[in-house]
Design an enzyme around this catalytic site. Structure first.
Site, PDB file in Angstrom:
ATOM      1  N   GLU A  94       0.829  -1.204   0.000  1.00 57.11           N
ATOM      2  CA  GLU A  94       0.000   0.000   0.000  1.00 57.11           C
ATOM      3  C   GLU A  94       0.864   1.256   0.000  1.00 57.11           C
ATOM      4  OE1 GLU A  94      -4.078  -1.817   1.880  1.00 57.11           O
ATOM      5  OE2 GLU A  94      -2.803  -0.683   3.243  1.00 57.11           O
ATOM      6  N   GLY A 168       6.919  -2.042   5.912  1.00 55.29           N
ATOM      7  CA  GLY A 168       8.287  -2.535   5.971  1.00 55.29           C
ATOM      8  C   GLY A 168       9.232  -1.622   6.725  1.00 55.29           C
ATOM      9  N   CYS A 344      -1.150   6.373   9.715  1.00 62.09           N
ATOM     10  CA  CYS A 344       0.071   5.773  10.250  1.00 62.09           C
ATOM     11  C   CYS A 344      -0.251   4.505  11.034  1.00 62.09           C
ATOM     12  CB  CYS A 344       0.764   6.788  11.160  1.00 62.09           C
ATOM     13  SG  CYS A 344       2.279   6.182  11.907  1.00 62.09           S
TER      14      CYS A 344
END
EC number: 2.1.1.192
Length: 373
Positions: A94, A168, A344
């Site tokens: 994403e 990641g 976030c």
């Protein structure tokens, strides 16, 4: 079987120049090619009219320009757009586009999933499959810029800032993250200022030192706890690289960097009654006293199955005021895109987990709850 074509999005300018030299061409042709790709959004060699026909034929025979495709997108009420990017084998990462009055920021992923196990992050709960390639990282920027719209007459790009804060841990994929950021910074690439490209890390200290030797970009660090005992739970990489070691790496990076203007951005997610007390604010202020920084307080963005809640506005306000009493610069981040799970900590994608993280998580949930209370 025909030879696999070279995806030119995998090569930074140094790599492209080496390829052109090997093809018997002048290295400056690489600069021309990059402008077509990154300034004008062109992926068809035959449209590159200042490159001669013979070279275009060579490029068509040996090379390609292929960015990962957008599978789907969702648009938030606040204008934020979350893109699902297809990286093959049924997997998606994403990418989030955040428009503002004076800038347009793209939040980019660096891995399919995440090898770290931060307990408040949705990505971490999905497990880890692999690192993204250079073309898959820079391809996110290219593909979204193409979606929003390159201004082909002027070469103006619709993205002004890039933050490596998607899915990641970027520092666990330096081999591909560094060339991708090189392209973002390159005058013939996306031509972004080094202060407008930010890499975020949870604290992989040896890789942070390597990054500082290789590249100068803005740095954001995920602290999230004022002491090792709590951070071991929230950010388990802390067990390998505890806070003092992490802070030492941060200070070394700041000393080398011009992009940070002498200080680093500290990210601190606000978890209700976990890390948001006034005592913990005092502890955090004392922890950061020797590290030039601004502190970004991030209201937690819940996701399905999360064991945490978002701190109340009053608790965030009290926490912020304590930090400011110590002379620290504090910003409370405005939540963007939470109605489409683009905020976030909410990015999840579609991941074939190689770590069996989900099964292990179910066994550990009750233990985590006991540990943090």
């Amino acid at each position: 079987m025909s030879e696999k074509k070279i995806n030119l999005l995998d090569l930074d300018r140094k790599g492209l120049r080496a390829l052109f030299t090997e093809m018997g061409e002048k290295p400056f042709r690489a600069d021309q090619l990059m402008k077509w790709i990154y300034h004008f959004g062109v992926s068809d060699f035959d449209e590159m009219n200042n490159i001669n026909k013979a070279l275009r034929a060579k490029l068509n025979a040996r090379c390609e320009i292929v960015a990962p495709e957008i599978s789907s997108f969702q648009k938030s009420e606040d204008g934020t757009i979350k893109f699902a990017i297809n990286v093959g084998q049924g997997q998606e990462v994403e990418t989030v586009y955040i428009p503002e009055d004076d800038r347009a920021t793209l939040c980019v992923s660096s891995q399919v999933g995440c090898a770290l196990e931060c307990t408040f992050c949705s990505t971490a709960q999905q497990g880890f499959n692999r690192n993204l390639t250079v073309s898959e990282i820079i391809g996110q920027v290219w593909r979204v810029a193409d979606f929003i719209g390159f201004v082909k007459e002027t070469g103006e790009r619709p993205i002004t800032n890039v933050v490596m804060m998607g899915m990641g841990e970027p520092l666990l994929n330096l081999k591909n993250v560094i060339p991708a950021m090189d392209i973002m910074l390159d005058d013939f690439g996306f031509s972004l200022s080094k202060r407008r490209v930010t890499v975020s890390t949870s604290g992989v200290v040896p890789a942070l030192d390597k990054l500082g030797d290789a590249l100068d970009v803005a740095l954001a660090v995920s602290i999230h706890a004022p002491n090792d005992e709590l951070r071991d739970v929230l950010v388990p990489v802390n067990k390998k690289y505890p806070l003092e070691e992490f802070l030492g790496g941060i200070r070394r990076y700041i000393a080398k960097s011009n992009a940070n203007r002498g200080r680093v951005t500290v990210e601190y997610v606000m978890l209700d009654h976990i890390n948001d007390s006034t005592d913990q604010a005092h502890e955090l202020a004392k922890l950061m006293k020797d590290t030039p920084c601004k502190i970004n307080l991030i209201p937690f963005n819940p996701y399905p199955g999360s064991p945490y809640g978002r701190s109340s506005n009053s608790r965030i306000d009290r926490f912020s005021k304590v930090l400011m009493e110590y002379g620290l610069t504090v910003i409370v981040r405005k939540t963007r895109g939470d109605d489409i799970d683009a905020a976030c900590g909410q990015l999840a994608g579609d991941i074939r987990d190689r770590t069996k993280r989900l099964a292990k998580k179910r066994m550990q949930d009750s233990q985590i709850s006991v540990t943090i209370n």
